[in-house]
Design a protein around this motif. Structure first.
Motif, PDB file in Angstrom:
ATOM      1  N   GLU A   5      17.863   0.409  -2.965  1.00  0.00           N
ATOM      2  CA  GLU A   5      16.478   0.854  -3.100  1.00  0.00           C
ATOM      3  C   GLU A   5      15.605  -0.300  -3.599  1.00  0.00           C
ATOM      4  OE1 GLU A   5      16.547   5.057  -4.592  1.00  0.00           O
ATOM      5  OE2 GLU A   5      14.912   4.312  -5.843  1.00  0.00           O
ATOM      6  N   SER A   6      14.336  -0.315  -3.200  1.00  0.00           N
ATOM      7  CA  SER A   6      13.420  -1.345  -3.706  1.00  0.00           C
ATOM      8  C   SER A   6      12.048  -0.713  -3.916  1.00  0.00           C
ATOM      9  CB  SER A   6      13.306  -2.497  -2.705  1.00  0.00           C
ATOM     10  OG  SER A   6      12.795  -1.999  -1.485  1.00  0.00           O
ATOM     11  N   THR A   7      11.156  -1.467  -4.557  1.00  0.00           N
ATOM     12  CA  THR A   7       9.785  -0.979  -4.716  1.00  0.00           C
ATOM     13  C   THR A   7       8.887  -1.719  -3.731  1.00  0.00           C
ATOM     14  OG1 THR A   7      10.137  -0.414  -7.013  1.00  0.00           O
ATOM     15  CG2 THR A   7       7.860  -0.740  -6.335  1.00  0.00           C
ATOM     16  N   VAL A   8       8.044  -0.947  -3.056  1.00  0.00           N
ATOM     17  CA  VAL A   8       7.156  -1.509  -2.039  1.00  0.00           C
ATOM     18  C   VAL A   8       5.739  -1.428  -2.581  1.00  0.00           C
ATOM     19  CG1 VAL A   8       6.307  -1.150   0.312  1.00  0.00           C
ATOM     20  CG2 VAL A   8       8.686  -0.660  -0.232  1.00  0.00           C
ATOM     21  N   ARG A   9       4.963  -2.476  -2.325  1.00  0.00           N
ATOM     22  CA  ARG A   9       3.555  -2.466  -2.761  1.00  0.00           C
ATOM     23  C   ARG A   9       2.704  -2.891  -1.559  1.00  0.00           C
ATOM     24  NH1 ARG A   9       0.784  -2.851  -7.564  1.00  0.00           N
ATOM     25  NH2 ARG A   9       2.687  -2.748  -8.770  1.00  0.00           N
ATOM     26  N   ILE A  10       1.821  -2.014  -1.145  1.00  0.00           N
ATOM     27  CA  ILE A  10       1.039  -2.287   0.076  1.00  0.00           C
ATOM     28  C   ILE A  10      -0.448  -2.116  -0.220  1.00  0.00           C
ATOM     29  CG2 ILE A  10       0.617  -1.495   2.454  1.00  0.00           C
ATOM     30  CD1 ILE A  10       3.570  -0.821   2.587  1.00  0.00           C
ATOM     31  N   PRO A  11      -1.258  -3.111   0.163  1.00  0.00           N
ATOM     32  CA  PRO A  11      -2.702  -3.008  -0.114  1.00  0.00           C
ATOM     33  C   PRO A  11      -3.393  -2.059   0.862  1.00  0.00           C
ATOM     34  CG  PRO A  11      -2.243  -5.002   1.112  1.00  0.00           C
ATOM     35  CD  PRO A  11      -0.908  -4.345   0.875  1.00  0.00           C
ATOM     36  N   PHE A  12      -4.614  -1.717   0.547  1.00  0.00           N
ATOM     37  CA  PHE A  12      -5.477  -1.019   1.512  1.00  0.00           C
ATOM     38  C   PHE A  12      -6.286  -2.070   2.262  1.00  0.00           C
ATOM     39  CE2 PHE A  12      -4.407   2.530  -1.176  1.00  0.00           C
ATOM     40  CZ  PHE A  12      -4.300   3.566  -0.259  1.00  0.00           C
ATOM     41  N   LEU A  13      -6.572  -1.773   3.505  1.00  0.00           N
ATOM     42  CA  LEU A  13      -7.384  -2.674   4.323  1.00  0.00           C
ATOM     43  C   LEU A  13      -8.765  -2.796   3.695  1.00  0.00           C
ATOM     44  CD1 LEU A  13      -6.509  -3.874   7.139  1.00  0.00           C
ATOM     45  CD2 LEU A  13      -8.071  -2.210   8.147  1.00  0.00           C
ATOM     46  N   LYS A  14      -9.260  -4.022   3.574  1.00  0.00           N
ATOM     47  CA  LYS A  14     -10.568  -4.248   2.951  1.00  0.00           C
ATOM     48  C   LYS A  14     -11.637  -4.361   4.036  1.00  0.00           C
ATOM     49  CE  LYS A  14      -8.584  -4.797  -1.144  1.00  0.00           C
ATOM     50  NZ  LYS A  14      -7.228  -4.409  -0.796  1.00  0.00           N
ATOM     51  N   ALA A  15     -12.875  -4.063   3.642  1.00  0.00           N
ATOM     52  CA  ALA A  15     -13.988  -4.190   4.594  1.00  0.00           C
ATOM     53  C   ALA A  15     -13.966  -5.604   5.162  1.00  0.00           C
ATOM     54  CB  ALA A  15     -15.307  -3.926   3.870  1.00  0.00           C
ATOM     55  N   ALA A  17      -7.791   3.381   4.119  1.00  0.00           N
ATOM     56  CA  ALA A  17      -8.271   4.443   3.226  1.00  0.00           C
ATOM     57  C   ALA A  17      -9.149   5.416   3.996  1.00  0.00           C
ATOM     58  CB  ALA A  17      -9.062   3.815   2.082  1.00  0.00           C
ATOM     59  N   ARG A  18      -9.232   6.652   3.491  1.00  0.00           N
ATOM     60  CA  ARG A  18     -10.202   7.607   4.058  1.00  0.00           C
ATOM     61  C   ARG A  18     -11.604   7.089   3.762  1.00  0.00           C
ATOM     62  NH1 ARG A  18      -7.728  13.251   4.021  1.00  0.00           N
ATOM     63  NH2 ARG A  18      -5.555  12.888   3.462  1.00  0.00           N
ATOM     64  N   PRO A  19     -12.586   7.423   4.591  1.00  0.00           N
ATOM     65  CA  PRO A  19     -13.941   6.930   4.344  1.00  0.00           C
ATOM     66  C   PRO A  19     -14.399   7.250   2.926  1.00  0.00           C
ATOM     67  CG  PRO A  19     -13.822   8.080   6.442  1.00  0.00           C
ATOM     68  CD  PRO A  19     -12.497   8.280   5.779  1.00  0.00           C
ATOM     69  N   GLY A  20     -14.938   6.248   2.240  1.00  0.00           N
ATOM     70  CA  GLY A  20     -15.464   6.453   0.890  1.00  0.00           C
ATOM     71  C   GLY A  20     -14.418   6.334  -0.210  1.00  0.00           C
ATOM     72  N   GLU A  21     -13.134   6.279   0.157  1.00  0.00           N
ATOM     73  CA  GLU A  21     -12.098   6.163  -0.882  1.00  0.00           C
ATOM     74  C   GLU A  21     -11.913   4.703  -1.289  1.00  0.00           C
ATOM     75  OE1 GLU A  21      -8.473   8.280  -0.177  1.00  0.00           O
ATOM     76  OE2 GLU A  21      -9.460  10.173  -0.665  1.00  0.00           O
ATOM     77  N   PRO A  22     -11.570   4.456  -2.573  1.00  0.00           N
ATOM     78  CA  PRO A  22     -11.446   3.067  -3.032  1.00  0.00           C
ATOM     79  C   PRO A  22     -10.289   2.331  -2.356  1.00  0.00           C
ATOM     80  CG  PRO A  22     -10.747   4.614  -4.739  1.00  0.00           C
ATOM     81  CD  PRO A  22     -11.299   5.438  -3.616  1.00  0.00           C
ATOM     82  N   THR A  23     -10.455   1.001  -2.253  1.00  0.00           N
ATOM     83  CA  THR A  23      -9.422   0.203  -1.582  1.00  0.00           C
ATOM     84  C   THR A  23      -8.879  -0.891  -2.515  1.00  0.00           C
ATOM     85  OG1 THR A  23     -11.117  -1.294  -0.723  1.00  0.00           O
ATOM     86  CG2 THR A  23     -10.442   0.506   0.714  1.00  0.00           C
ATOM     87  N   ASP A  24      -9.266  -0.810  -3.804  1.00  0.00           N
ATOM     88  CA  ASP A  24      -8.907  -1.926  -4.690  1.00  0.00           C
ATOM     89  C   ASP A  24      -7.500  -1.822  -5.279  1.00  0.00           C
ATOM     90  OD1 ASP A  24      -9.955   0.283  -5.869  1.00  0.00           O
ATOM     91  OD2 ASP A  24     -11.108  -0.770  -7.413  1.00  0.00           O
ATOM     92  N   THR A  25      -6.902  -0.626  -5.316  1.00  0.00           N
ATOM     93  CA  THR A  25      -5.556  -0.497  -5.899  1.00  0.00           C
ATOM     94  C   THR A  25      -4.516  -0.383  -4.786  1.00  0.00           C
ATOM     95  OG1 THR A  25      -6.624   0.807  -7.606  1.00  0.00           O
ATOM     96  CG2 THR A  25      -4.224   0.803  -7.616  1.00  0.00           C
ATOM     97  N   ASP A  26      -3.450  -1.192  -4.900  1.00  0.00           N
ATOM     98  CA  ASP A  26      -2.383  -1.130  -3.889  1.00  0.00           C
ATOM     99  C   ASP A  26      -1.637   0.205  -3.984  1.00  0.00           C
ATOM    100  OD1 ASP A  26      -3.125  -3.702  -3.429  1.00  0.00           O
ATOM    101  OD2 ASP A  26      -1.285  -4.616  -4.213  1.00  0.00           O
ATOM    102  N   LEU A  27      -0.991   0.572  -2.882  1.00  0.00           N
ATOM    103  CA  LEU A  27      -0.136   1.763  -2.895  1.00  0.00           C
ATOM    104  C   LEU A  27       1.297   1.287  -3.161  1.00  0.00           C
ATOM    105  CD1 LEU A  27      -0.338   4.819  -2.392  1.00  0.00           C
ATOM    106  CD2 LEU A  27       0.349   4.384  -0.046  1.00  0.00           C
TER     107      LEU A  27
END
Ligand code: NAD
Ligand code: KPL
Length: 297
Positions: A48-58, A27-37
């Motif tokens: 076709e498929s659906t992809v779900r990728i998390p954000f790196l956590k602190a 994530a960009r600095p200060g942006e939330p990381t709790d919701t997957d992309l």
């Protein structure tokens, strides 16, 4: 775990192709990381498929960082996050053109900074759809001294995608080869607002391509000691323009979407290098200025 900085077309392609659970966006600095992309992924072959990728956590410690921002955003994007990563974390730059890779390597010479040159193609016809439009090869090589020891590990981690990934000890030389093609196709497609193949019959192209190839040949010889005649460079440019005749180049696409282009890292880089080396580059300069006038510089 592999961290990806830049969740655009290329970042989402690597995100979708890397093994599930071993990849996260940064994530960009200060942006939330709790919701997957989450996004739809249309592979080069298959359903076709659906992809779900998390954000790196602190506190997460990635083994590798892929940087898939545009060339003009890369230095600032990395500067905003790099301090959270260990000094020995390899950083792999995917930008087209040249200039941004050297800027990153000059800023963090003590880190393992690598660059990739890839002919994979990805785009997002809709914001939530990632299309793997063309498959090719990816070469990975060192930009700083500490990166030399990280090349094979990095290649092995990316090869888990099933894509063709190769080590390249002389990555600058490979980046130059791609730069030549981009310099000879992209600005013409943006200025003429046409698909790649249509530049070949246009007056602007026909009137300037020989002089452009003279500039490219002299610059490449002086910068990386690769000798190739202007005629041979022109043939290579035209071969790619013909092979991709119906494509919209990335530069034309940026202009059409009113986004900043990468001209400063393609013909702009070459014009600047010409000034430094005392090589006359009027066509690179003209193409740079004309594309800058089209986009939001
Ligand atoms: P893109 O514009 O789709 O993606 C770039 C992403 O970076 C965007 O989502 C943007 O929001 C994000 N970004 C910008 N600043 C950021 C920051 N500070 N922190 C986090 N994210 C940030 O571009 P792309 O097509 O994916 O291309 C990325 C690079 O890869 C370019 O240099 C391009 O030339 C190169 N490349 C792309 C392809 C391709 O097929 N798309 C192929 C080869 C090379
Ligand atoms: O790499 C390309 C780009 O669009 O940036 C080419 C080779 C011109 C293909 O479209």
């Amino acid at each position: 775990m592999i961290g990806i900085l830049g969740a655009g077309s290329l970042g989402r392609l690597w995100g979708a192709m890397l093994p599930v659970g071993r990849v996260a966006f940064i994530a960009r600095p200060g942006e939330p990381t709790d919701t997957d992309l989450s996004y739809r992924f249309r592979p080069f072959k298959g359903p076709e498929s659906t992809v779900r990728i998390p954000f790196l956590k602190a506190g997460n410690k990635p083994d590798l960082l892929l940087v898939t921002t545009k060339a003009g955003d890369t230095l600032d994007a990395l500067a905003g996050v790099i301090n959270q990563f260990a000094m020995d974390t390899p950083v792999l730059l995917f930008q087209n053109g040249l200039g941004s890779q050297q800027a990153v390597a000059d800023r963090w010479p003590e880190r393992p900074i690598l660059a990739a040159s890839t002919t994979e193609g990805a785009n997002r016809p809709e914001p939530e759809l990632l299309v793997h439009a063309g498959t090719g090869d990816t070469w990975v090589g060192p930009m700083t001294e500490p990166a030399r020891a990280s090349v094979s590990k990095t290649v092995a981690m990316l090869a888990a995608t099933g894509l063709a990934v190769h080590p390249e000890p002389d990555i600058l030389q490979r980046l130059w080869q791609k730069l030549i093609i981009n310099a000879g196709i992209n600005p013409y497609t943006a200025i003429l607002n046409c698909p790649n193949g249509d530049i070949l019959s246009a007056g602007l192209y026909q009137d300037t391509i020989d002089e452009l190839c003279r500039e490219l040949s002299e610059l490449m010889s002086a910068a990386v000691q690769i000798t190739e005649t202007p005629d041979s460079l022109r043939q290579r440019i035209e071969q790619v323009a013909q092979n991709t005749a119906g494509n919209t180049s990335s530069m034309r696409a940026d202009v059409l979407r009113k986004r900043q282009t990468e001209i400063d890292f393609i013909n702009g880089y070459l014009a600047k290098l010409g000034k430094e080396l005392g090589i006359y580059t009027p066509v690179n300069q003209m193409l740079t200025e004309r594309v800058q006038q089209l986009s939001s510089h």
